[in-house]
Design a protein around this motif. Structure first.
Motif, PDB file in Angstrom:
ATOM      1  N   UNK A 209       0.811  -1.178  -0.094  1.00  0.00           N
ATOM      2  CA  UNK A 209      -0.078   0.008   0.155  1.00  0.00           C
ATOM      3  C   UNK A 209       0.920   1.263  -0.027  1.00  0.00           C
ATOM      4  N   UNK A 210       0.299   2.107  -0.681  1.00  0.00           N
ATOM      5  CA  UNK A 210       1.286   3.593  -0.861  1.00  0.00           C
ATOM      6  C   UNK A 210       0.307   4.609   0.030  1.00  0.00           C
ATOM      7  N   UNK A 211      -0.839   4.438   0.566  1.00  0.00           N
ATOM      8  CA  UNK A 211      -1.553   5.301   1.495  1.00  0.00           C
ATOM      9  C   UNK A 211      -0.720   6.388   2.143  1.00  0.00           C
ATOM     10  N   UNK A 212       0.479   5.812   2.746  1.00  0.00           N
ATOM     11  CA  UNK A 212       1.304   6.814   3.346  1.00  0.00           C
ATOM     12  C   UNK A 212       2.230   7.560   2.769  1.00  0.00           C
ATOM     13  N   UNK A 213       2.231   7.485   1.265  1.00  0.00           N
ATOM     14  CA  UNK A 213       3.460   8.084   0.532  1.00  0.00           C
ATOM     15  C   UNK A 213       3.690   9.269   0.806  1.00  0.00           C
ATOM     16  N   UNK A 214       5.044   9.429   1.264  1.00  0.00           N
ATOM     17  CA  UNK A 214       5.510  10.724   1.464  1.00  0.00           C
ATOM     18  C   UNK A 214       5.477  11.944   0.311  1.00  0.00           C
ATOM     19  N   UNK A 215       5.798  11.357  -0.629  1.00  0.00           N
ATOM     20  CA  UNK A 215       5.870  12.298  -1.996  1.00  0.00           C
ATOM     21  C   UNK A 215       4.436  12.840  -2.272  1.00  0.00           C
ATOM     22  N   UNK A 216       3.565  12.031  -2.064  1.00  0.00           N
ATOM     23  CA  UNK A 216       2.136  12.605  -2.277  1.00  0.00           C
ATOM     24  C   UNK A 216       1.615  13.587  -0.881  1.00  0.00           C
ATOM     25  N   UNK A 217       2.360  13.579  -0.096  1.00  0.00           N
ATOM     26  CA  UNK A 217       2.104  14.499   1.112  1.00  0.00           C
ATOM     27  C   UNK A 217       2.921  15.746   1.323  1.00  0.00           C
ATOM     28  N   UNK A 218       4.334  15.613   0.733  1.00  0.00           N
ATOM     29  CA  UNK A 218       5.157  16.544   0.797  1.00  0.00           C
ATOM     30  C   UNK A 218       4.708  17.989   0.544  1.00  0.00           C
ATOM     31  N   UNK A 219       3.799  18.000  -0.417  1.00  0.00           N
ATOM     32  CA  UNK A 219       3.352  19.653  -0.800  1.00  0.00           C
ATOM     33  C   UNK A 219       2.503  20.049   0.074  1.00  0.00           C
ATOM     34  N   UNK A 220       1.971  19.514   1.224  1.00  0.00           N
ATOM     35  CA  UNK A 220       1.085  19.914   2.188  1.00  0.00           C
ATOM     36  C   UNK A 220       1.898  20.505   3.357  1.00  0.00           C
ATOM     37  N   UNK A 221       3.174  20.488   3.208  1.00  0.00           N
ATOM     38  CA  UNK A 221       4.123  20.876   4.441  1.00  0.00           C
ATOM     39  C   UNK A 221       4.036  22.406   4.453  1.00  0.00           C
ATOM     40  N   UNK A 222       4.381  23.050   3.386  1.00  0.00           N
ATOM     41  CA  UNK A 222       4.662  24.349   3.334  1.00  0.00           C
ATOM     42  C   UNK A 222       3.259  25.015   3.818  1.00  0.00           C
ATOM     43  N   UNK A 223       3.581  26.314   4.250  1.00  0.00           N
ATOM     44  CA  UNK A 223       4.735  26.852   4.564  1.00  0.00           C
ATOM     45  C   UNK A 223       5.601  26.722   5.658  1.00  0.00           C
ATOM     46  N   UNK A 224       5.488  25.454   6.298  1.00  0.00           N
ATOM     47  CA  UNK A 224       6.324  25.063   7.564  1.00  0.00           C
ATOM     48  C   UNK A 224       7.748  24.745   6.566  1.00  0.00           C
ATOM     49  N   UNK A 225       8.868  25.006   7.121  1.00  0.00           N
ATOM     50  CA  UNK A 225      10.261  24.881   6.299  1.00  0.00           C
ATOM     51  C   UNK A 225      10.553  23.343   6.460  1.00  0.00           C
TER      52      UNK A 225
END
Length: 289
Positions: A209-225
């Motif tokens: 399963x890729x439901x916890x994929x980091x690459x799909x989530x990383x765009x939602x971190x900003x504006x946190x550095x």
């Protein structure tokens, strides 16, 4: 078709496929143990045992390393997929002397933490630890930093991406060292390294399963550095994972590729420690009220 009438070279591959189907991704990604590693190696800094409740009621063991003096920030440390806190905590024991407190967590099934390890549990346990820290007064913790290594780096990215608004206001930065960009992607790479599974790396990878994929989530971190650290000689997780994460992330973001670096060995090097301290100081300063 009974296994005994299959061609002999095919039988081990079928057994492996059945194991993957029945066992899911836990056996590939997680290697927890309850051994006390490095028992004769002193931490060199005070440490307090903490207990945090997991969503299923399991007691999670953590070590709190208080800062020397008022904390510049408090780091939530999320370790990798093998062994337990007794070995991994040594990656962060140098930080309290520099003014940074650390909460280092063992997931369910690791070390003294109760329960059984699986990928769902690891992500849930990280969220429980962040909630525990965010419930402490900001005056006691300073800004929060989520710092993960390897599997823990991928977990850290997903954790902050889905944190609630109150938690996000407390988080000064995310640091991911040697993180992989997706579970399915790293599974495919590992399957490709074994001659027996190389021909079926693509279909077998879809069992994970890729439901916890980091690459799909990383765009939602900003504006946190976000800071990504990766060794260019990492034989466990190739640095292309960091490049994919960096490309998908929003600003502010930074990527440190270390030419001589291996897997999660960045902070063993004094120049990297000094550079990381500068980064943390700047992030904490921006987050200070």
């Amino acid at each position: 078709m009974p296994i005994r009438i299959l061609p002999r070279p095919v039988r081990p591959l079928l057994v492996l496929c059945l194991c993957l189907l029945l066992g899911g991704c836990t056996g590939l990604f997680l290697y927890p143990d309850r051994v006390r590693h490095l028992p004769d190696r002193a931490l060199g800094t005070p440490a307090e045992d903490m207990w945090i409740s997991a969503p299923d009621g399991s007691r999670l063991h953590a070590l709190f390393l208080p800062a020397q003096g008022p904390p510049r920030a408090t780091l939530l440390f999320l370790h990798g997929n093998a062994e337990n806190l007794s070995s991994h905590v040594h990656a962060v024991t140098w930080l309290p002397a520099q003014g940074y407190a650390v909460l280092a967590l063992d997931y369910r099934g690791f070390g003294q933490s109760q329960g059984s390890a699986d990928v769902d549990a690891i992500h849930e346990d990280a969220a429980a630890a962040l909630a525990w820290l965010a419930a402490r007064p900001a005056a006691d913790t300073g800004p929060l930093v989520v710092y993960g290594q390897s599997l823990g780096g991928s977990v850290a990215i997903r954790l902050v991406a889905q944190a609630d608004d109150a938690q996000r206001r407390r988080i000064a930065a995310v640091v991911a060292d040697s993180a992989f960009s997706s579970y399915r992607g790293i599974a495919r790479e590992k399957l490709a390294q074994v001659w027996l599974t190389w021909p079926l790396q693509w279909p077998l990878s879809w069992l994970f399963s890729d439901r916890y994929s980091a690459v799909e989530a990383v765009g939602r971190i900003g504006p946190i550095p976000l800071l990504l650290i990766h060794g260019q000689r990492d034989a466990v997780v190739g640095y292309s994972h960091a490049q994919r994460l960096y490309a998908a992330a929003r600003e502010p973001k930074a990527l440190w590729l270390l030419p001589e670096g291996g897997h999660i060995d960045a902070v063993r090097r004094e120049p990297v420690r000094a550079r990381l301290l500068e980064y943390l100081e700047a992030a904490a300063g921006r987050a200070a009220p």
